[in-house]
Design a protein around this motif. Structure first.
Motif, PDB file in Angstrom:
ATOM      1  N   ASN A 277      -0.272   0.293   6.868  1.00  0.00           N
ATOM      2  CA  ASN A 277       0.424  -0.922   6.446  1.00  0.00           C
ATOM      3  C   ASN A 277      -0.480  -2.150   6.488  1.00  0.00           C
ATOM      4  O   ASN A 277      -0.335  -3.060   5.668  1.00  0.00           O
ATOM      5  N   LEU A 278      -1.408  -2.176   7.432  1.00  0.00           N
ATOM      6  CA  LEU A 278      -2.372  -3.283   7.465  1.00  0.00           C
ATOM      7  C   LEU A 278      -3.288  -3.241   6.250  1.00  0.00           C
ATOM      8  O   LEU A 278      -3.623  -4.284   5.677  1.00  0.00           O
ATOM      9  N   VAL A 279      -3.676  -2.034   5.845  1.00  0.00           N
ATOM     10  CA  VAL A 279      -4.490  -1.890   4.634  1.00  0.00           C
ATOM     11  C   VAL A 279      -3.708  -2.346   3.416  1.00  0.00           C
ATOM     12  O   VAL A 279      -4.228  -3.072   2.549  1.00  0.00           O
ATOM     13  N   MET A 280      -2.436  -1.939   3.326  1.00  0.00           N
ATOM     14  CA  MET A 280      -1.598  -2.358   2.203  1.00  0.00           C
ATOM     15  C   MET A 280      -1.440  -3.876   2.179  1.00  0.00           C
ATOM     16  O   MET A 280      -1.519  -4.508   1.116  1.00  0.00           O
ATOM     17  N   LEU A 281      -1.228  -4.461   3.338  1.00  0.00           N
ATOM     18  CA  LEU A 281      -1.058  -5.913   3.420  1.00  0.00           C
ATOM     19  C   LEU A 281      -2.324  -6.633   2.982  1.00  0.00           C
ATOM     20  O   LEU A 281      -2.268  -7.647   2.275  1.00  0.00           O
ATOM     21  N   ALA A 282      -3.487  -6.105   3.379  1.00  0.00           N
ATOM     22  CA  ALA A 282      -4.759  -6.712   2.964  1.00  0.00           C
ATOM     23  C   ALA A 282      -4.933  -6.606   1.453  1.00  0.00           C
ATOM     24  O   ALA A 282      -5.427  -7.545   0.806  1.00  0.00           O
ATOM     25  N   GLN A 283      -4.527  -5.479   0.865  1.00  0.00           N
ATOM     26  CA  GLN A 283      -4.632  -5.313  -0.586  1.00  0.00           C
ATOM     27  C   GLN A 283      -3.723  -6.289  -1.321  1.00  0.00           C
ATOM     28  O   GLN A 283      -4.116  -6.862  -2.351  1.00  0.00           O
ATOM     29  N   ILE A 284      -2.516  -6.505  -0.802  1.00  0.00           N
ATOM     30  CA  ILE A 284      -1.585  -7.451  -1.417  1.00  0.00           C
ATOM     31  C   ILE A 284      -2.159  -8.862  -1.388  1.00  0.00           C
ATOM     32  O   ILE A 284      -2.128  -9.593  -2.386  1.00  0.00           O
ATOM     33  N   ARG A 285      -2.696  -9.251  -0.253  1.00  0.00           N
ATOM     34  CA  ARG A 285      -3.260 -10.600  -0.130  1.00  0.00           C
ATOM     35  C   ARG A 285      -4.487 -10.782  -1.014  1.00  0.00           C
ATOM     36  O   ARG A 285      -4.709 -11.853  -1.578  1.00  0.00           O
ATOM     37  N   ARG A 286      -5.286  -9.699  -1.154  1.00  0.00           N
ATOM     38  CA  ARG A 286      -6.465  -9.775  -2.016  1.00  0.00           C
ATOM     39  C   ARG A 286      -6.059  -9.963  -3.470  1.00  0.00           C
ATOM     40  O   ARG A 286      -6.644 -10.768  -4.201  1.00  0.00           O
TER      41      ARG A 286
END
Length: 293
Positions: A277-286
């Motif tokens: 989920n942290l990876v997904m959140l980082a992708q969304i913010r990017r």
């Protein structure tokens, strides 16, 4: 207050209200179906009262007019609610909440089967890690008193059922499903009436029954409203709080040791989902940052 902050506060509060759910089930001395009946009836009645006061009687009819997605949501949500109570009575609290944490994996599978959404490489690795953790939990159930593989399988079914409910209404993101929640809860309670003596625990344990239903009502209402303002990754991260806090609360309150296998397997599940989920959140913010350039 921004919508994002509002969503964080509402969802976090909803998670905190759901944490004592398993402790209430442990404290109430009654048949599992009787507990599930009062849990669903009281919580459903409170949520229905809130919906009628806030949105009027037309809100229920409006959500029902959404058709098949609402029907499947009510069906799967209605199954998962008593299923959770049954799972808690059959196996350890730690096993149940760690297994139910696998819900995002089932949601991804159902999204692929029903909505034809692709499964990302990140989710494939997440599935492998989560299933490895679940395997450890199931393996350890036969070595610890109070934990059974039958209860673990029920918990797995609850996780899949709730994921199916959420997947069914993925296309209705702009519409609140809160009016459908009491229909599912009260409907499931009514179906349990012929199979248990629902009045048996009332005389001595009505304060626990009432408190249990009230906590579930607040949690269900907040958990339906809050995620409308957040991404799925943020919601999943917040929901992991229950998987951590519920076994700790039960351990502290009544001394139910989760056991080494549950802690190891649950730790694997929680860590895998946390990283995913942290990876997904980082992708969304990017993506958001690139879109503003």
């Amino acid at each position: 207050m921004t919508d994002h902050l509002k969503g964080l506060l509402i969802t976090t509060l909803g998670v905190l209200f759901i944490v004592p759910d398993s402790l209430f089930i442990r404290l109430i001395e009654a048949d599992a179906l009787a507990i599930a009946f009062w849990r669903g009836l009281i919580a459903g009645a409170l949520i229905l009262g809130f919906v009628l006061l806030r949105e009027g009687a037309g809100a229920v009819g409006q959500v029902l007019r959404a058709g098949r997605p609402t029907f499947f949501y009510i069906l799967f949500f209605g199954v998962s609610a008593p299923g959770f109570v049954l799972a808690i009575t059959l196996t350890s609290v730690a096993n149940v909440v760690f297994i139910i944490a696998s819900m995002p994996v089932f949601a991804a599978i159902f999204s692929r089967l029903w909505l034809r959404e692709p499964i990302s490489r990140r989710m494939i690795w997440t599935m492998l890690g989560v299933f490895a953790g679940l395997g450890v939990i199931l393996w350890g159930s036969h070595e610890r008193a109070g934990a059974t593989w039958q209860g673990d399988l029920v918990a797995l079914g609850v996780s899949a059922s709730f994921a199916a409910a959420l997947t069914a209404v993925r296309g209705l993101r702009t519409r609140s499903m809160l009016p459908a929640v009491p229909i599912a809860m009260i409907g499931a309670a009514v179906l349990m009436l012929p199979f248990t003596d629902v009045m048996a625990p009332v005389a001595q344990q009505w304060p626990l029954l009432l408190g249990h239903g009230a906590f579930i009502a607040f949690a269900a209402g907040l958990m339906v409203l809050g995620p409308r303002y957040l991404s799925s990754a943020e919601v999943s991260l917040l929901i992991l709080l229950e998987s951590v806090l519920a076994p700790v609360l039960v351990w502290f309150a009544i001394g139910e040791d989760p056991g080494a296998w549950a802690l190891v397997g649950g730790g694997v599940v929680i860590c895998v989902l946390l990283v995913s989920n942290l990876v997904m959140l980082a992708q969304i913010r990017r993506r958001r940052a690139l879109s503003t350039v």
